[in-house]
Write a protein that holds these residues in place. Structure first.
Motif, PDB file in Angstrom:
ATOM      1  N   MET A 156       0.851  -1.161   0.000  1.00  0.00           N
ATOM      2  CA  MET A 156       0.000   0.000   0.000  1.00  0.00           C
ATOM      3  C   MET A 156       0.900   1.229   0.000  1.00  0.00           C
ATOM      4  N   ARG A 157       0.623   2.146  -0.900  1.00  0.00           N
ATOM      5  CA  ARG A 157       1.419   3.362  -0.978  1.00  0.00           C
ATOM      6  C   ARG A 157       1.166   4.227   0.240  1.00  0.00           C
ATOM      7  N   LEU A 158       2.146   5.045   0.566  1.00  0.00           N
ATOM      8  CA  LEU A 158       2.072   5.885   1.756  1.00  0.00           C
ATOM      9  C   LEU A 158       0.919   6.878   1.687  1.00  0.00           C
ATOM     10  N   SER A 159       0.585   7.361   0.493  1.00  0.00           N
ATOM     11  CA  SER A 159      -0.493   8.338   0.373  1.00  0.00           C
ATOM     12  C   SER A 159      -1.867   7.714   0.614  1.00  0.00           C
ATOM     13  N   LEU A 160      -1.986   6.407   0.496  1.00  0.00           N
ATOM     14  CA  LEU A 160      -3.262   5.738   0.714  1.00  0.00           C
ATOM     15  C   LEU A 160      -3.506   5.383   2.182  1.00  0.00           C
ATOM     16  N   VAL A 161      -2.468   5.372   2.986  1.00  0.00           N
ATOM     17  CA  VAL A 161      -2.600   4.979   4.387  1.00  0.00           C
ATOM     18  C   VAL A 161      -3.522   5.921   5.172  1.00  0.00           C
ATOM     19  N   PRO A 162      -3.378   7.253   5.079  1.00  0.00           N
ATOM     20  CA  PRO A 162      -4.305   8.112   5.828  1.00  0.00           C
ATOM     21  C   PRO A 162      -5.765   7.947   5.391  1.00  0.00           C
ATOM     22  N   ILE A 163      -5.973   7.732   4.120  1.00  0.00           N
ATOM     23  CA  ILE A 163      -7.334   7.523   3.631  1.00  0.00           C
ATOM     24  C   ILE A 163      -7.906   6.228   4.214  1.00  0.00           C
ATOM     25  N   PHE A 164      -7.085   5.175   4.239  1.00  0.00           N
ATOM     26  CA  PHE A 164      -7.521   3.903   4.794  1.00  0.00           C
ATOM     27  C   PHE A 164      -7.816   4.033   6.290  1.00  0.00           C
ATOM     28  N   VAL A 165      -6.936   4.738   7.008  1.00  0.00           N
ATOM     29  CA  VAL A 165      -7.124   4.919   8.454  1.00  0.00           C
ATOM     30  C   VAL A 165      -8.400   5.713   8.740  1.00  0.00           C
ATOM     31  N   PHE A 166      -8.742   6.643   7.886  1.00  0.00           N
ATOM     32  CA  PHE A 166      -9.947   7.445   8.074  1.00  0.00           C
ATOM     33  C   PHE A 166     -11.212   6.678   7.682  1.00  0.00           C
ATOM     34  N   LEU A 167     -11.162   5.924   6.591  1.00  0.00           N
ATOM     35  CA  LEU A 167     -12.362   5.255   6.092  1.00  0.00           C
ATOM     36  C   LEU A 167     -12.688   3.944   6.805  1.00  0.00           C
ATOM     37  N   MET A 168     -11.705   3.272   7.355  1.00  0.00           N
ATOM     38  CA  MET A 168     -11.956   1.979   7.998  1.00  0.00           C
ATOM     39  C   MET A 168     -12.912   2.090   9.188  1.00  0.00           C
ATOM     40  N   PRO A 169     -12.719   3.020  10.118  1.00  0.00           N
ATOM     41  CA  PRO A 169     -13.689   3.126  11.217  1.00  0.00           C
ATOM     42  C   PRO A 169     -15.101   3.484  10.731  1.00  0.00           C
ATOM     43  N   LEU A 170     -15.175   4.306   9.706  1.00  0.00           N
ATOM     44  CA  LEU A 170     -16.495   4.640   9.154  1.00  0.00           C
ATOM     45  C   LEU A 170     -17.173   3.409   8.563  1.00  0.00           C
ATOM     46  N   ALA A 171     -16.404   2.590   7.882  1.00  0.00           N
ATOM     47  CA  ALA A 171     -16.956   1.353   7.321  1.00  0.00           C
ATOM     48  C   ALA A 171     -17.381   0.392   8.433  1.00  0.00           C
ATOM     49  N   GLU A 172     -16.591   0.324   9.513  1.00  0.00           N
ATOM     50  CA  GLU A 172     -16.951  -0.541  10.638  1.00  0.00           C
ATOM     51  C   GLU A 172     -18.250  -0.070  11.299  1.00  0.00           C
ATOM     52  N   ILE A 173     -18.413   1.246  11.460  1.00  0.00           N
ATOM     53  CA  ILE A 173     -19.654   1.784  12.048  1.00  0.00           C
ATOM     54  C   ILE A 173     -20.839   1.465  11.147  1.00  0.00           C
ATOM     55  N   ALA A 174     -20.653   1.621   9.844  1.00  0.00           N
ATOM     56  CA  ALA A 174     -21.733   1.271   8.911  1.00  0.00           C
ATOM     57  C   ALA A 174     -22.066  -0.216   9.014  1.00  0.00           C
ATOM     58  N   GLY A 175     -21.042  -1.046   9.188  1.00  0.00           N
ATOM     59  CA  GLY A 175     -21.282  -2.483   9.355  1.00  0.00           C
ATOM     60  C   GLY A 175     -22.071  -2.786  10.610  1.00  0.00           C
ATOM     61  N   PHE A 176     -21.761  -2.099  11.713  1.00  0.00           N
ATOM     62  CA  PHE A 176     -22.538  -2.262  12.950  1.00  0.00           C
ATOM     63  C   PHE A 176     -23.998  -1.895  12.732  1.00  0.00           C
ATOM     64  N   ILE A 177     -24.234  -0.802  12.032  1.00  0.00           N
ATOM     65  CA  ILE A 177     -25.613  -0.351  11.803  1.00  0.00           C
ATOM     66  C   ILE A 177     -26.374  -1.370  10.962  1.00  0.00           C
ATOM     67  N   ILE A 178     -25.754  -1.852   9.902  1.00  0.00           N
ATOM     68  CA  ILE A 178     -26.425  -2.816   9.017  1.00  0.00           C
ATOM     69  C   ILE A 178     -26.709  -4.119   9.752  1.00  0.00           C
ATOM     70  N   VAL A 179     -25.710  -4.665  10.435  1.00  0.00           N
ATOM     71  CA  VAL A 179     -25.907  -5.934  11.162  1.00  0.00           C
ATOM     72  C   VAL A 179     -26.876  -5.727  12.316  1.00  0.00           C
ATOM     73  N   GLY A 180     -26.798  -4.595  13.001  1.00  0.00           N
ATOM     74  CA  GLY A 180     -27.711  -4.311  14.107  1.00  0.00           C
ATOM     75  C   GLY A 180     -29.162  -4.252  13.657  1.00  0.00           C
ATOM     76  N   LYS A 181     -29.416  -3.696  12.484  1.00  0.00           N
ATOM     77  CA  LYS A 181     -30.779  -3.651  11.948  1.00  0.00           C
ATOM     78  C   LYS A 181     -31.279  -5.044  11.578  1.00  0.00           C
ATOM     79  N   MET A 182     -30.344  -5.901  11.107  1.00  0.00           N
ATOM     80  CA  MET A 182     -30.754  -7.233  10.646  1.00  0.00           C
ATOM     81  C   MET A 182     -30.993  -8.198  11.813  1.00  0.00           C
ATOM     82  N   VAL A 183     -30.105  -8.210  12.806  1.00  0.00           N
ATOM     83  CA  VAL A 183     -30.208  -9.227  13.862  1.00  0.00           C
ATOM     84  C   VAL A 183     -30.515  -8.653  15.235  1.00  0.00           C
TER      85      VAL A 183
END
Length: 176
Positions: free
Chosen positions: A1-28
């Motif tokens: 992974m290139r160095l310029s992509l690391v901050p984007i990944f660090v920022f987007l990963m928690p947002l994706a995890e929160i979205a995953g919690f919301i989706i799974v929480g609504k389903m189960v």
């Protein structure tokens, strides 16, 4: 992974995890979602213990046989990362962690990483037969090493008198 992509990944990963919690929480539901998060953390700890011991044994065996333990060390590092990802709360990290526990996925990652990783060792077990010197290079280091000096002693050749003043002596001190 290139160095310029690391901050984007660090920022987007928690947002994706929160979205995953919301989706799974609504389903189960909330309690089932919390149970899944706790279960994945316990599963990560258990898999780390089970797989980690096996990896350590394979690294030891590879080193003893004079092979290059680099592959097993990378597999071990991937297992530690996989267990860490399973212990983190989040379903995307759990999926990535579970994938890293699959040996075929680790082998694929090893093939990608193999050219970038070098394992250095000071032991003669790395890349040489026993008693041989370095493979190449100028100077006296290219000479084969001898087996060393062997001293064979019998019980009559070597005898040590016990030191009675030593605090570790088994014999009682008569002065006291």
């Amino acid at each position: 992974m290139r160095l310029s992509l690391v901050p984007i990944f660090v920022f987007l990963m928690p947002l994706a995890e929160i979205a995953g919690f919301i989706i799974v929480g609504k389903m189960v539901g909330v309690w089932a979602t919390l149970a899944l998060v706790i279960l994945s953390a316990l599963l990560g700890a258990a898999l780390l213990r089970i797989q980690g011991i096996g990896i350590l044994q394979r690294i030891s065996a590879e080193s003893r046989n004079g092979g290059d333990p680099g592959r097993e060390m990378v597999h071990g590092a991937m297992i530690v990362v996989a267990a860490f990802l399973l212990m983190l709360p989040g379903f995307i990290s759990d999926i990535i962690g579970l994938l890293l526990f699959i040996p075929a996925v680790r082998e694929l990652a090893w093939k990608v990483l193999r050219k970038r990783i070098v394992v250095l060792g000071s032991s003669r077990a790395f890349g040489r037969g026993a008693g041989q010197g370095p493979k190449s290079g100028p100077g006296p280091q290219t000479r084969p090493r001898g087996p060393g000096h062997v001293v064979d002693l019998d019980e009559t050749d070597f005898h040590r008198e016990p030191n009675r003043k030593s605090p570790w002596s088994d014999q009682k001190r008569l002065e006291e």
